[in-house]
Design an enzyme around this catalytic site. Structure first.
Site, PDB file in Angstrom:
ATOM      1  N   GLY A   1      19.269 -37.085  53.070  1.00 57.10           N
ATOM      2  CA  GLY A   1      20.072 -37.788  52.415  1.00 57.10           C
ATOM      3  C   GLY A   1      20.614 -36.851  50.951  1.00 57.10           C
ATOM      4  N   THR A   2      21.539 -37.490  50.445  1.00 55.46           N
ATOM      5  CA  THR A   2      22.025 -36.644  49.225  1.00 55.46           C
ATOM      6  C   THR A   2      22.032 -37.579  47.998  1.00 55.46           C
ATOM      7  OG1 THR A   2      24.331 -36.862  49.902  1.00 55.46           O
ATOM      8  CG2 THR A   2      23.246 -34.854  50.354  1.00 55.46           C
ATOM      9  N   THR A   3      23.104 -38.218  47.436  1.00 58.11           N
ATOM     10  CA  THR A   3      23.255 -38.850  46.366  1.00 58.11           C
ATOM     11  C   THR A   3      22.994 -40.141  46.200  1.00 58.11           C
ATOM     12  OG1 THR A   3      24.718 -36.849  45.754  1.00 58.11           O
ATOM     13  CG2 THR A   3      24.830 -38.702  44.063  1.00 58.11           C
TER      14      THR A   3
ATOM     15  N   LYS B   1      21.642 -45.462  53.278  1.00 61.79           N
ATOM     16  CA  LYS B   1      20.537 -44.790  52.385  1.00 61.79           C
ATOM     17  C   LYS B   1      20.250 -45.771  51.233  1.00 61.79           C
ATOM     18  CE  LYS B   1      23.137 -40.369  52.214  1.00 61.79           C
ATOM     19  NZ  LYS B   1      23.670 -39.329  51.375  1.00 61.79           N
TER      20      LYS B   1
END
Length: 281
Positions: free
Chosen positions: A50-52, A83
């Site tokens: 997962g990123t931001t 997320k």
């Protein structure tokens, strides 16, 4: 199983056993994410990440939002991953890092908070929740050393002080309270730049949602692992708000409307809205 289920060990039902993670560690430690044995080597590139995630406080509440992309090396593993998760009525966590482990850790944290409330008959304080999450992250340190790090962003509405609060963590479980806004993940550098430029402590609810979308757009603009609003596929950021009335996920239609407004503004000004060079709104 419920607390009154006769199949549960007596230790589970004792008032002093308020930590579900501790109970699990004593009964079935292999079920904890950080207790699983792994072969030697680095596994970080083999699992989706997962990123931001961004967060911001505003008068009467706090916001948590995340993009929808997960990556695996240079490949987009998923375009619509979730997320952002409510952890109880007054708190939420956004995940960055190894996606599968992060989701599992958040689910364990949800159970931890529910277990405490059932056993003790009271809700954990905001600081207590933040500390419990810190302990769970610390338990994953062995996997983090093999490239499977989990770094959530935790927010909540503190009913004792009537204000939203934001907590960030490092891979060792170190806990840090942030003021006003914060971001984690691969695009966090660019998201924090946007937040620093546009954040004001007096933003209303509509403005803080727009702020989050602007920050995630800037992150996606400069970080290939962060996904921007996808109008063609109708995939937009997840946004969660928490106030004195509790938490709620902002309707997709509303986030889509804000995202389309942000995109329209970027058509004339690709770098986004400008902050004043001197003081003032």
């Amino acid at each position: 199983m419920s607390v009154g289920d006769p199949r549960l060990p007596a230790a589970y039902l004792q008032p002093g056993t308020s930590s579900f993670a501790d109970f699990l560690a004593s009964q079935s430690p292999e079920l904890l994410p950080g207790r699983r044995s792994l072969p030697p080597g680095q596994a970080g590139e083999l699992a989706p990440h997962g990123t931001t995630i961004v967060a911001a406080t505003y008068p009467g509440g706090v916001l948590l939002a995340g993009d929808r992309r997960a990556t695996m090396g240079n490949i987009i593993a998923s375009r619509d991953i979730e997320k952002v998760f409510a952890t109880d009525e007054y708190s939420a966590a956004g995940i960055a890092g190894t996606a599968g482990l992060a989701v599992e850790l958040v689910r364990l944290f949800q159970t931890e908070l529910e277990h405490y409330e059932k056993i003790e008959g009271a809700r954990l304080s905001m600081d207590g929740k933040a500390n419990r999450l810190s302990a769970l992250i610390r338990g994953n340190l062995g996997m983090a050393m093999q490239g499977l790090a989990v770094v959530p962003l935790f927010v909540g509405y503190d009913v004792d002080v009537a204000a939203g609060r934001i907590f960030s963590y490092d891979v060792t479980g170190g806990r840090y309270e942030e003021t006003g806004y914060h971001a984690v993940g691969s695009g966090s550098l660019f998201a924090r730049g946007a937040l620093k430029k546009l954040y004001r402590p007096d933003l209303d609810e509509d403005d803080v949602v727009t702020l989050a979308v602007q920050a995630l757009y800037d992150a996606a603009d400069d970080d290939s692992a962060t996904g921007g609003p996808d109008v063609a596929r109708r995939i937009f950021p997840m946004v969660h708000l928490i106030t004195a009335e509790g938490g709620r996920t902002v309707e997709e239609e509303r986030v889509a409307e804000v995202s389309e407004r942000v995109i329209a503004g970027r058509m004339g000004r690709p770098d986004g809205p400008h902050a004043p060079l001197t003081g003032g709104a």
